[in-house]
Write a protein that holds these residues in place. Structure first.
Motif, mmCIF file in Angstrom:
data_model
loop_
_atom_site.group_PDB
_atom_site.id
_atom_site.type_symbol
_atom_site.label_atom_id
_atom_site.label_comp_id
_atom_site.label_asym_id
_atom_site.label_seq_id
_atom_site.Cartn_x
_atom_site.Cartn_y
_atom_site.Cartn_z
ATOM 1 N N SER A 98 -6.950 -6.467 -0.832
ATOM 2 C CA SER A 98 -6.059 -7.368 -1.558
ATOM 3 C C SER A 98 -5.520 -6.734 -2.830
ATOM 4 O O SER A 98 -4.571 -7.232 -3.420
ATOM 5 N N VAL A 99 -6.128 -5.648 -3.254
ATOM 6 C CA VAL A 99 -5.639 -4.982 -4.470
ATOM 7 C C VAL A 99 -4.556 -3.990 -4.052
ATOM 8 O O VAL A 99 -4.824 -2.849 -3.730
ATOM 9 N N THR A 100 -3.305 -4.487 -4.042
ATOM 10 C CA THR A 100 -2.220 -3.674 -3.481
ATOM 11 C C THR A 100 -1.511 -2.841 -4.514
ATOM 12 O O THR A 100 -0.756 -1.941 -4.168
ATOM 13 N N GLY A 101 -1.720 -3.171 -5.788
ATOM 14 C CA GLY A 101 -0.983 -2.458 -6.829
ATOM 15 C C GLY A 101 0.391 -3.069 -7.076
ATOM 16 O O GLY A 101 1.138 -2.583 -7.921
ATOM 17 N N ASP A 151 11.347 -0.556 -11.752
ATOM 18 C CA ASP A 151 10.996 -1.282 -10.531
ATOM 19 C C ASP A 151 9.473 -1.363 -10.393
ATOM 20 O O ASP A 151 8.792 -0.348 -10.244
ATOM 21 N N THR A 152 8.899 -2.567 -10.459
ATOM 22 C CA THR A 152 7.434 -2.689 -10.430
ATOM 23 C C THR A 152 6.864 -2.302 -9.072
ATOM 24 O O THR A 152 5.753 -1.797 -8.989
ATOM 25 N N ASP A 153 7.606 -2.530 -7.996
ATOM 26 C CA ASP A 153 7.060 -2.185 -6.687
ATOM 27 C C ASP A 153 6.955 -0.679 -6.505
ATOM 28 O O ASP A 153 6.144 -0.200 -5.716
ATOM 29 N N ALA A 154 7.775 0.061 -7.240
ATOM 30 C CA ALA A 154 7.708 1.509 -7.132
ATOM 31 C C ALA A 154 6.474 2.051 -7.851
ATOM 32 O O ALA A 154 6.032 3.158 -7.581
ATOM 33 N N VAL A 155 5.974 1.250 -8.780
ATOM 34 C CA VAL A 155 4.816 1.697 -9.559
ATOM 35 C C VAL A 155 3.576 0.949 -9.067
ATOM 36 O O VAL A 155 3.087 0.050 -9.708
ATOM 37 N N SER A 156 3.087 1.333 -7.875
ATOM 38 C CA SER A 156 1.957 0.584 -7.318
ATOM 39 C C SER A 156 0.840 1.545 -6.909
ATOM 40 O O SER A 156 0.181 1.327 -5.915
ATOM 41 N N ARG A 157 0.685 2.587 -7.689
ATOM 42 C CA ARG A 157 -0.347 3.548 -7.304
ATOM 43 C C ARG A 157 -1.760 3.033 -7.594
ATOM 44 O O ARG A 157 -2.722 3.498 -7.036
ATOM 45 N N MET A 158 -1.882 2.083 -8.527
ATOM 46 C CA MET A 158 -3.215 1.606 -8.898
ATOM 47 C C MET A 158 -3.643 0.505 -7.949
ATOM 48 O O MET A 158 -3.611 -0.672 -8.262
ATOM 49 N N ARG A 159 -4.054 0.917 -6.760
ATOM 50 C CA ARG A 159 -4.472 -0.090 -5.784
ATOM 51 C C ARG A 159 -5.831 0.287 -5.193
ATOM 52 O O ARG A 159 -6.299 1.402 -5.310
ATOM 53 N N GLY A 160 -6.423 -0.697 -4.549
ATOM 54 C CA GLY A 160 -7.788 -0.498 -4.030
ATOM 55 C C GLY A 160 -7.817 0.334 -2.777
ATOM 56 O O GLY A 160 -6.842 0.526 -2.120
#
Lengths: 102, 592
Positions: B566-569, A93-102
């Motif tokens: 905007s960088v949500t991952g 699931d790509t949404d579960a792997v979203s730790r790389m965010r700003g």
């Protein structure tokens, strides 16, 4: 021999592309997103082939070979990422792997 | 033989380069490199002087070339620079030899010699420069070394402050010199010293505005470096540095750079008679002012510092009346006897366990015989008593001042001579006569004694190279100045040997306090410049110019915040963004 008009071919390619894009945007499973990207690439390939047939040029089919090569490369990288992802997170699931965010 | 000229500069420079990495060197090696490089340089200077007649120019390489602006690294030797080179190398060598022992205790041995060598190299560049820009390089180099060496014991804040003060005050003069260079370049189109002289004489009328401006700016530079009015305040504080530094930089060589500059640029000064008069007046005023201040100092090194200002004032007085060679002659003899006095004072200070106050010394005549006799010779030379070198050089100046400058300036010089011998022998009597107050430490060793003896000999012998001309006026003038010197010694003897309490009583008067503080210049500059500036700095702590740049930074930060949202991952959002972007780009391409 009945020739298919170019418009039909392009409409088909556009529909295929839209389907692929919708798949990438709506699917959360990485495997299906990769499949959808393949569909988009093939849609672009169809558009090239149709255009090549229209003007009787070999360029369209040559471009399709390039696209095939790109698709193969993309899939190999994509599947490698997919395996790594499953290995680490036990999910696709790509949404579960979203730790790389700003 | 002449081609060795460049080596005179290169050797101390190489010594500096080697000692930069000398922190791990054993002390013997540091001393060998530091003293040896200057010694070899002195030996080569002597060889070059032997084999040179007239002038000699040695071009080395091109330094800068921008359009029509070309500057060479090129050395020029003539009698004027030769006099300075000989003094800088030989006196420099003796002082280095002395320092090898003087600085032996304490840290920073290699650092000290590295900077001393750099100083000697810079000073040699200054006096050997063939063009004004190279001269300016040396000028800034000696300023830098002066700063570094005044603050040599930088761990004490007072020393660091003194170094900064010296640097900033001389910088005022240096800025004037830089502007002078720009003015000369824009109006004459050359910086070559010989060409500047020739072109200035050809193109500028005597007393024309440009000539006066150029001469005034050059004078500004000279006044800053030579600690003359009104930029004299840094020199007494510069005594915070080690004593050999005071002897080399703040007595013998660097402070006379201003004299060199004026003598070197005499073509321009001769076109501006008003500025020449100003030079003479500044010299006379500094001579008297510093003399009176020296009368009241308690610190032996500060007496010598004020005395240096006063003697350089005498040189300026000579320059101002056009007595070029007499001025340079006095520079040479002054370099001998003043560095001798400083070095002897250094021995006294060292053996009295860092005691600077003359009133706590006394009776050292028997305890330090060698130091006493050499100091006495130096004192006699400083007081200009025959037959020492100081007598002949000062007499030459006073005779020229009488002839060309008029009675007023001559009288100032004569009063200066009287005060000079008064404060000099006040120092001698306080330090070496009277009751012994403290027992000196053990002997300092021969490496400190030898320079004293050589300098003492030079202080006497140097006078015989230029004996005064005969004639009734000359004899009268000579007797007058000798009488003034003798009178000064007599007064000093009457006050400080016969009735010491009178000296103490004078020391407590308001006038004495005023002189002690250097005529209130420090206080005046503090209230006029330092405090307003410090106050403004305090008010403007935020620095209003920075506000603009801070606003830029804040804007960038704001943008960063907005976009990083905007960088949500989430990969699918990125894809959506890409798709929308592609649609927009294609639409723009198709529709426009």
């Amino acid at each position: 021999m009945v020739t298919i008009p170019m418009e039909h071919g392009l409409i088909f390619a556009g529909a295929l592309f839209a389907l692929g894009l919708a798949g990438v945007l709506l699917r959360r499973n990485l495997l299906f997103m990769l499949l959808s990207i393949e569909i988009m690439l093939n849609a672009a390939g169809v558009a090239f082939v149709v255009a090549g047939a229209k003007w009787q040029e070999a360029d369209g089919q040559v471009m399709f070979f390039f696209i095939l090569a790109i698709a193969a490369a993309e899939v190999s990288v994509g599947l490698a990422i997919l395996l790594q992802m499953y290995h680490r997170f036990k999910t696709l699931d790509t949404d579960a792997v979203s730790r790389m965010r700003g | 033989m002449q081609d060795l000229l460049a080596l005179i500069v290169m050797l101390p420079l190489a010594g500096f380069a080697a000692l930069m990495f000398g922190r791990r060197f054993p002390r013997g090696l540091v001393a060998a490199v530091g003293v040896g490089s200057v010694g070899a340089s002195a030996a080569i200077a002597t060889i070059v002087a032997w084999g040179t007649s007239g002038t000699f120019t040695q071009p080395l390489w091109r330094w800068l070339s921008v359009g029509a602006f070309r500057v060479d690294i090129s050395l020029h030797l003539d009698p004027l620079s030769l006099a300075f080179v000989m003094v800088v190398t030989w006196v420099g060598f003796l002082i280095h030899l002395y320092s090898a022992r003087f600085m032996a205790e304490g840290e920073g041995y290699a650092r000290f010699f590295a900077w001393m060598n750099l100083f000697v190299a810079s000073m040699l560049i200054l006096v050997l420069a063939d063009n004004l820009l190279l001269l300016y390089l040396g000028w800034e180099g000696v300023g830098l070394c002066s700063y570094l060496l005044i603050g040599f014991w930088y761990k004490e804040q007072a020393n660091a402050r003194a170094a900064v003060k010296a640097f900033i005050v001389t910088r005022v003069g240096d800025a004037a010199l830089a502007v002078a260079l720009l003015l000369i370049w824009t109006s004459l189109g050359t910086l070559d010293i010989a060409a500047v002289g020739a072109k200035a004489s050809a193109q500028w009328a005597s007393g024309s505005g440009l000539a006066i401006a150029a001469a005034l700016l050059l004078l500004g530079g000279a006044v800053g470096k030579s600690a003359q009015l009104p930029l004299q305040t840094w020199l007494p504080d510069a005594m915070a540095g080690p004593t050999p530094v005071s002897a080399l930089i703040h007595a013998a060589t660097m402070v006379t750079a201003g004299v060199y500059l004026i003598a070197r640029m005499r073509a321009i000064f001769e076109l501006a008679p008003i500025v020449m008069t100003l030079v003479a007046v500044i010299g006379a005023a500094t001579l008297l002012l510093a003399g009176f201040s020296a009368l009241t100092q308690r610190d032996i090194k500060r007496v010598l510092a004020y005395s240096t200002m006063s003697q350089v004032g005498t040189m300026f007085l000579a320059l101002g009346v056009g007595a070029w060679s007499a001025s340079v002659y006095h520079f040479v003899t002054h370099a001998f006897f003043k560095s001798l006095l400083f070095l002897a004072a250094g021995v006294v200070i060292l053996r009295m366990r860092e005691e600077h106050d003359m009133f706590r010394m006394g009776g050292l005549r028997k305890k330090l015989p060698l130091t006493f006799w050499t100091f006495l010779i130096g004192a006699l030379a400083l007081s200009a008593l025959p037959p020492t070198a100081g007598f002949f050089s000062k007499d030459a100046i006073l005779a020229e001042v009488w002839k060309r400058g008029g009675a007023g300036l001559w009288l100032a010089g004569l009063v200066g001579a009287l005060i000079t011998s008064l404060y000099t022998f006040r120092m001698v009597f306080l330090v070496f006569f009277g009751e012994a107050k403290e027992e000196p430490k053990q002997d300092a060793g021969w490496t400190m004694g030898i320079p004293l003896v050589i300098l003492a000999t030079s202080s006497v012998v140097a006078g015989f190279f230029r004996l005064p001309e005969g004639g009734r006026t000359e004899w009268l003038l000579m007797s007058a100045s000798a009488a003034a010197s003798l009178a000064g010694i007599l007064i000093a003897w009457l006050i400080y040997v016969r009735r010491p309490e009178a000296g103490f009583r004078f020391g407590r008067t308001k006038l004495a306090a005023f002189w002690l503080s250097g005529w209130g210049f420090d206080v005046a500059y503090d209230t006029l410049f330092v405090r307003p500036l410090a106050g403004f700095a305090r008010v403007n702590r935020g620095d209003f110019i920075d506000a603009f740049f801070r606003a830029l930074a804040a804007l960038a930060l704001l943008d960063h915040r907005a976009f990083s949202g905007s960088v949500t991952g989430r990969v699918r959002w990125y894809v959506a963004g890409l798709a929308c972007g592609a649609v927009v780009v294609v639409a723009v391409l198709v529709l426009l």
